[in-house]
Design a protein around this motif. Structure first.
Motif, PDB file in Angstrom:
ATOM      1  N   LEU A 157       0.832  -1.205   0.000  1.00 54.47           N
ATOM      2  CA  LEU A 157       0.000   0.000   0.000  1.00 54.47           C
ATOM      3  C   LEU A 157       0.872   1.263   0.000  1.00 54.47           C
ATOM      4  N   GLY A 158       1.963   1.231   0.739  1.00 54.80           N
ATOM      5  CA  GLY A 158       2.880   2.373   0.729  1.00 54.80           C
ATOM      6  C   GLY A 158       3.462   2.612  -0.649  1.00 54.80           C
ATOM      7  N   ALA A 159       3.857   1.526  -1.315  1.00 55.61           N
ATOM      8  CA  ALA A 159       4.412   1.652  -2.667  1.00 55.61           C
ATOM      9  C   ALA A 159       3.356   2.164  -3.644  1.00 55.61           C
ATOM     10  N   ILE A 160       2.119   1.687  -3.509  1.00 57.14           N
ATOM     11  CA  ILE A 160       1.031   2.152  -4.379  1.00 57.14           C
ATOM     12  C   ILE A 160       0.779   3.640  -4.167  1.00 57.14           C
ATOM     13  N   THR A 161       0.833   4.071  -2.906  1.00 57.27           N
ATOM     14  CA  THR A 161       0.656   5.491  -2.606  1.00 57.27           C
ATOM     15  C   THR A 161       1.693   6.335  -3.337  1.00 57.27           C
ATOM     16  N   LEU A 162       2.944   5.917  -3.266  1.00 56.73           N
ATOM     17  CA  LEU A 162       4.013   6.668  -3.920  1.00 56.73           C
ATOM     18  C   LEU A 162       3.818   6.708  -5.433  1.00 56.73           C
ATOM     19  N   VAL A 163       3.540   5.563  -6.024  1.00 55.88           N
ATOM     20  CA  VAL A 163       3.419   5.479  -7.486  1.00 55.88           C
ATOM     21  C   VAL A 163       2.245   6.311  -7.982  1.00 55.88           C
ATOM     22  N   THR A 164       1.088   6.186  -7.348  1.00 58.55           N
ATOM     23  CA  THR A 164      -0.091   6.928  -7.814  1.00 58.55           C
ATOM     24  C   THR A 164       0.072   8.429  -7.611  1.00 58.55           C
ATOM     25  N   TYR A 165       0.740   8.817  -6.519  1.00 51.91           N
ATOM     26  CA  TYR A 165       0.909  10.245  -6.254  1.00 51.91           C
ATOM     27  C   TYR A 165       1.884  10.875  -7.250  1.00 51.91           C
ATOM     28  N   ILE A 166       2.989  10.192  -7.524  1.00 47.35           N
ATOM     29  CA  ILE A 166       4.036  10.767  -8.376  1.00 47.35           C
ATOM     30  C   ILE A 166       3.727  10.601  -9.856  1.00 47.35           C
ATOM     31  N   PHE A 167       3.233   9.433 -10.243  1.00 49.72           N
ATOM     32  CA  PHE A 167       3.111   9.127 -11.667  1.00 49.72           C
ATOM     33  C   PHE A 167       1.694   9.292 -12.225  1.00 49.72           C
ATOM     34  N   ILE A 168       0.705   9.501 -11.354  1.00 47.37           N
ATOM     35  CA  ILE A 168      -0.663   9.728 -11.842  1.00 47.37           C
ATOM     36  C   ILE A 168      -1.153  11.111 -11.426  1.00 47.37           C
ATOM     37  N   TYR A 169      -1.182  11.368 -10.113  1.00 52.18           N
ATOM     38  CA  TYR A 169      -1.716  12.642  -9.631  1.00 52.18           C
ATOM     39  C   TYR A 169      -0.860  13.833 -10.074  1.00 52.18           C
ATOM     40  N   THR A 170       0.459  13.733  -9.914  1.00 47.39           N
ATOM     41  CA  THR A 170       1.324  14.879 -10.217  1.00 47.39           C
ATOM     42  C   THR A 170       1.217  15.340 -11.672  1.00 47.39           C
ATOM     43  N   PRO A 171       1.342  14.458 -12.684  1.00 41.75           N
ATOM     44  CA  PRO A 171       1.175  14.945 -14.069  1.00 41.75           C
ATOM     45  C   PRO A 171      -0.258  15.358 -14.391  1.00 41.75           C
ATOM     46  N   LEU A 172      -1.248  14.742 -13.677  1.00 39.95           N
ATOM     47  CA  LEU A 172      -2.651  15.056 -13.954  1.00 39.95           C
ATOM     48  C   LEU A 172      -3.006  16.469 -13.510  1.00 39.95           C
ATOM     49  N   LYS A 173      -2.237  17.046 -12.603  1.00 44.83           N
ATOM     50  CA  LYS A 173      -2.500  18.401 -12.121  1.00 44.83           C
ATOM     51  C   LYS A 173      -2.435  19.434 -13.249  1.00 44.83           C
ATOM     52  N   ARG A 174      -1.707  19.132 -14.325  1.00 43.75           N
ATOM     53  CA  ARG A 174      -1.593  20.066 -15.453  1.00 43.75           C
ATOM     54  C   ARG A 174      -2.533  19.718 -16.592  1.00 43.75           C
ATOM     55  N   ILE A 175      -3.385  18.699 -16.358  1.00 43.32           N
ATOM     56  CA  ILE A 175      -4.236  18.217 -17.443  1.00 43.32           C
ATOM     57  C   ILE A 175      -5.717  18.391 -17.146  1.00 43.32           C
ATOM     58  N   SER A 176      -6.160  17.995 -15.935  1.00 43.42           N
ATOM     59  CA  SER A 176      -7.603  17.926 -15.676  1.00 43.42           C
ATOM     60  C   SER A 176      -7.931  18.338 -14.245  1.00 43.42           C
ATOM     61  N   PRO A 177      -9.085  19.011 -14.053  1.00 39.69           N
ATOM     62  CA  PRO A 177      -9.530  19.345 -12.698  1.00 39.69           C
ATOM     63  C   PRO A 177      -9.828  18.113 -11.837  1.00 39.69           C
ATOM     64  N   SER A 178      -9.995  16.962 -12.494  1.00 39.09           N
ATOM     65  CA  SER A 178     -10.256  15.736 -11.724  1.00 39.09           C
ATOM     66  C   SER A 178      -9.046  15.313 -10.898  1.00 39.09           C
ATOM     67  N   CYS A 179      -7.924  16.006 -11.061  1.00 42.36           N
ATOM     68  CA  CYS A 179      -6.716  15.649 -10.315  1.00 42.36           C
ATOM     69  C   CYS A 179      -6.942  15.696  -8.808  1.00 42.36           C
ATOM     70  N   THR A 180      -7.809  16.607  -8.345  1.00 36.14           N
ATOM     71  CA  THR A 180      -8.039  16.728  -6.902  1.00 36.14           C
ATOM     72  C   THR A 180      -8.655  15.457  -6.336  1.00 36.14           C
ATOM     73  N   VAL A 181      -9.650  14.907  -7.043  1.00 37.67           N
ATOM     74  CA  VAL A 181     -10.286  13.662  -6.593  1.00 37.67           C
ATOM     75  C   VAL A 181      -9.313  12.501  -6.693  1.00 37.67           C
ATOM     76  N   ILE A 182      -8.566  12.451  -7.805  1.00 37.98           N
ATOM     77  CA  ILE A 182      -7.588  11.372  -7.977  1.00 37.98           C
ATOM     78  C   ILE A 182      -6.501  11.468  -6.909  1.00 37.98           C
ATOM     79  N   GLY A 183      -6.035  12.687  -6.622  1.00 39.87           N
ATOM     80  CA  GLY A 183      -4.992  12.868  -5.620  1.00 39.87           C
ATOM     81  C   GLY A 183      -5.440  12.531  -4.211  1.00 39.87           C
ATOM     82  N   ALA A 184      -6.749  12.585  -3.961  1.00 33.62           N
ATOM     83  CA  ALA A 184      -7.251  12.243  -2.632  1.00 33.62           C
ATOM     84  C   ALA A 184      -7.149  10.750  -2.347  1.00 33.62           C
ATOM     85  N   ILE A 185      -6.986   9.940  -3.396  1.00 37.81           N
ATOM     86  CA  ILE A 185      -6.880   8.484  -3.193  1.00 37.81           C
ATOM     87  C   ILE A 185      -5.581   8.124  -2.485  1.00 37.81           C
TER      88      ILE A 185
END
Length: 750
Positions: free
Chosen positions: A417-445
């Motif tokens: 779970l710790g590894a998943i947290t790191l991967v989703t935060y860095i490789f999904i949420y971080t780049p999504l912040k410049r693409i879509s407003p849905s980043c806030t919901v995705i980043g909350a995961i």
């Protein structure tokens, strides 16, 4: 070193005072050795009273008395020297730091003496014994610091030209060595020195008990200290061989291998007392050398180096890590059937490393964007205080270490779970912040995973309770971050982030979403806390009200109010999660206490069923007993003092001599020995008493006579449901501690 003759200045203490401070420092090292010999020889209770020894100032120095009373004599001598040192420094030392350290050392030695007395009077409780050992090392550091600042060496150092010195590294080494010594103290007082009976192997022992965990942690700590010392030595090789930093580092490089070898011989010799004590005192000497190295670095180094620690804390977002640890701990306590303190600490350590690494990696990835925003332009990377390469190395290292730490010391699921947290935060949420407003919901995961990690650390499974904790933090983040994004929308726009608040010109959509998620959080809170529904809903109503105000007036002030009220809710929610944990003791459920009716010392009928709802400690005695009964009663008296007066606990002494122990006789006996109103004395007819002790409490001893049965020296401890959960002999040395621990454990059960 640097002991050249020179005229004495107002800042240089008198030569004899300088020599005296060195004597006190050396005496403190010898005191630690003497104390180590007490523990190593098992002489801690050879003298059962304090401050005198068997009521004497000088008892016969035989057996364990030699070590225990000898330790007290050395401690008294060192304490006397410390007082003289403080007075001398107060009268003669011009440096204010010396006067402060002198009196601080006096306070430390007084506290150390009191802790030493408590270890004897309370029969060596591990917590106090470890505190006693830990304070001894602090006392040692105080006296070595006094000797350092009072020396001519220090005056020579202050005259040197300032230069680059590893201030942060040497300071960290002091903390690392002290932590290693505390782990060693924990190992000694848990009698875990031979929990792993071979050395150097095994590389990874079966982690199936607390002693093995502590022993293995001490070995890992030794490797960490050795690597840190080697790394510092390599860094200091660029200095001349006569440079004070180089000289101290060289001495450390010589001492640490000797310390490791002594540790090995401790195992190989089966904890031979002198070798074990030399291992302890060499560890203390290692700490003293590390301290001198750090003080020297601070004296001759540029102070700017000390800000590196703050920069790396900023890179890790230490405040966010602290919040993550709060939610992780709440998730653990929510799921724990019983609280394993070591497991909880390991969970927090691993989670902190992963969270800090994730935050640092996020700053590394967004360093160019952070430079464009006023709020983040002062961070270490955009400000140039830390290089990108150093940040990447730091973040990657602690992330990997944290994940492996969770896998080894907690469980694989939590590490995953710790590894998943790191991967989703860095490789999904971080780049999504410049693409879509849905980043806030995705980043909350990934932001909601820490309490789930706490749950899986406690339970080893992904189950409903963990998902409830996850959902609470998930929903909490959304109004919280909607408020933040509205306050800093102009900054986010400059950086090119596609936040909803950036695209929402009047803020109405941002406010509506904040209100939607706040209401969802209110509904969830109503069902998530059935035992504290009113408190949870009241707390959840705060962000709802603040969201409504934000929707009506979309200003920075109302957004900040929403931000603050959401923080209040999180604190309350996590506290409620922790408080609603369902603790179950590991103790087996043995027998039900029979529903016998006896007569109390007040001559009133008393049913044993009336004890239900309380944790109850039972013993069987009689007032004319000249053997174990007086000792059992004395032990029961000590147990009562260890239990909080308001706790639902009862103490019951049942007479096994009903013919002579009438209610009047018991009342007279109780008036002499009872020290707690919760303690009752019961008697009854002979047949009921015999049946109760033999068939009810199962206290029959070896032998077939009734005397052997009725003179049992065991305590029986029953839970709140009237089920006997443990027996323990009153004649055991640790009977008070054991029974007290069991009572506290059962009190926490639902």
């Amino acid at each position: 070193m640097f002991e050249t003759a020179r005229p004495r200045t107002p800042e240089t203490p008198q030569p004899w005072l300088r020599r005296f401070t060195k004597l006190v420092a050396a005496s403190t090292l010898f005191l630690i050795f003497a104390g180590a010999m007490v523990t190593s020889t098992g002489s801690g209770l050879a003298v059962p009273d304090w401050p005198l020894s068997y009521g004497q100032l000088m008892p016969p120095m035989v057996g364990g008395i030699f070590y225990e009373h000898g330790h007290r004599m050395v401690a008294a001598t060192v304490g006397f020297l410390t007082v003289i040192q403080a007075i001398w420094l107060q009268r003669r030392a011009r440096k204010r730091i010396l006067r402060i350290l002198g009196w601080t050392a006096v306070g430390a030695v007084v506290a150390q003496g009191l802790l030493g007395g408590l270890t004897v009077l309370l029969l060596l409780p591990p917590a106090i014994s470890i505190a006693h050992a830990g304070l001894a090392e602090i006392f040692l550091c105080l006296n070595f610091s006094i000797a350092f600042f009072a020396s001519r060496w220090y005056d020579d150092l202050t005259a040197m030209e300032k230069g680059d010195a590893p201030i942060a590294g040497t300071t960290a080494l002091v903390g690392l060595v002290y932590a290693q010594i505390l782990i060693g103290a924990l190992m000694r007082h848990l009698h875990a020195g031979l929990a792993i009976s071979t050395f150097p192997g095994p590389i990874l022992p079966p982690v199936n008990s607390l002693p093995v965990i502590v022993n293995f942690a001490h070995r890992v700590g030794g490797i960490a200290v050795a690597m840190a010392v080697i790394a510092l030595f390599i860094r200091l090789l660029r200095f001349d061989s006569r440079h004070p930093l180089r000289q101290l580092a060289t001495l450390l490089v010589m001492v640490v291998p000797a310390q490791i070898l002594l540790g090995a011989y401790t195992v190989w010799s089966g904890k031979q007392p002198v070798i074990t004590s030399l291992h302890v005192v060499t560890g203390a000497f290692t700490l003293a050398l590390s301290l001198l190295l750090a003080l020297t670095a601070r004296t001759i180094g540029w102070r700017s180096s000390s800000h590196q620690i703050k920069d790396y804390l900023a890179l890790s977002k230490a405040r966010i890590v602290a919040m993550v640890l709060v939610t992780t701990a709440a998730g653990y306590l929510f799921g724990a059937a019983h609280i394993n303190v070591v497991l909880l600490i390991n969970t927090l350590i691993g989670t902190a490393l992963v969270a800090a690494g994730t935050n640092a990696l996020n700053q590394y990835v967004e360093r160019d964007l952070d430079a464009k925003m006023q709020r983040t332009s002062h961070r270490p990377l955009p400000d140039g205080r830390i290089t990108p390469r150093a940040a990447l190395l730091f973040a990657s290292t602690i992330s990997i270490i944290g994940t492996l730490y969770l896998a080894i010391f907690v469980n694989l699921l939590t590490a995953l779970l710790g590894a998943i947290t790191l991967v989703t935060y860095i490789f999904i949420y971080t780049p999504l912040k410049r693409i879509s407003p849905s980043c806030t919901v995705i980043g909350a995961i990934p932001g909601a995973v820490p309490p789930l990690m706490g749950w899986t650390a406690a339970t080893g499974a992904l189950s409903l309770g963990g998902w409830i904790a996850f959902a609470i933090v998930f929903l909490w983040q959304l109004p919280h971050f909607m408020a933040i994004s509205w306050i800093y929308r102009e900054d986010y726009d400059r950086a090119g982030f596609a936040m909803l608040s950036v695209r929402d010109s009047d803020g109405s959509a941002t406010a509506r979403q904040a209100l939607f998620y706040s209401v969802a959080l209110l509904i969830l809170s109503a069902f998530a806390f059935p035992h504290a529904r009113a408190a949870a809903m009241l707390a959840a109503a705060l962000p709802v009200v603040a969201s409504i105000a934000f929707l009506r007036h979309r200003t920075p002030r109302t957004a900040r109010r929403l931000f603050m009220t959401s923080n209040v809710y999180l604190i309350i929610a996590m506290a409620l999660l922790a408080a609603t944990c369902s603790h179950q003791s590991d103790l087996p459920k043995l027998f039900h206490v029979p529903n016998a009716t006896l007569v109390s010392e007040a001559n009133k009928p008393t049913s044993l069923d009336a004890m239900k709802g309380n944790v109850t400690v039972y013993d069987f005695i009689f007032t004319n007993c000249a053997g174990t009964c007086p000792m059992m009663t004395a032990t029961m008296r000590r147990i009562t003092t260890k239990i909080d007066k308001d706790a639902p606990v009862r103490f019951v002494s049942i007479s096994v001599d009903p013919q002579r122990d009438t209610p009047e006789k018991l009342r007279s006996y109780a008036s002499r020995v009872r020290n707690d109103p919760r303690w009752v004395f019961l008697t009854g007819d002979a047949r009921t008493i015999t049946d109760l002790s033999v068939n009810g409490f199962k206290l029959a001893a070896s032998g077939s006579t009734s005397e052997a049965v009725l003179h049992s020296s065991k305590f029986a401890i029953a839970d709140k449901h009237g089920v006997i959960r443990d027996y323990y002999g009153a004649t055991n040395d640790d009977s008070v501690e054991h029974v007290t621990t069991v009572v506290h454990d059962l009190l926490r059960e639902d």
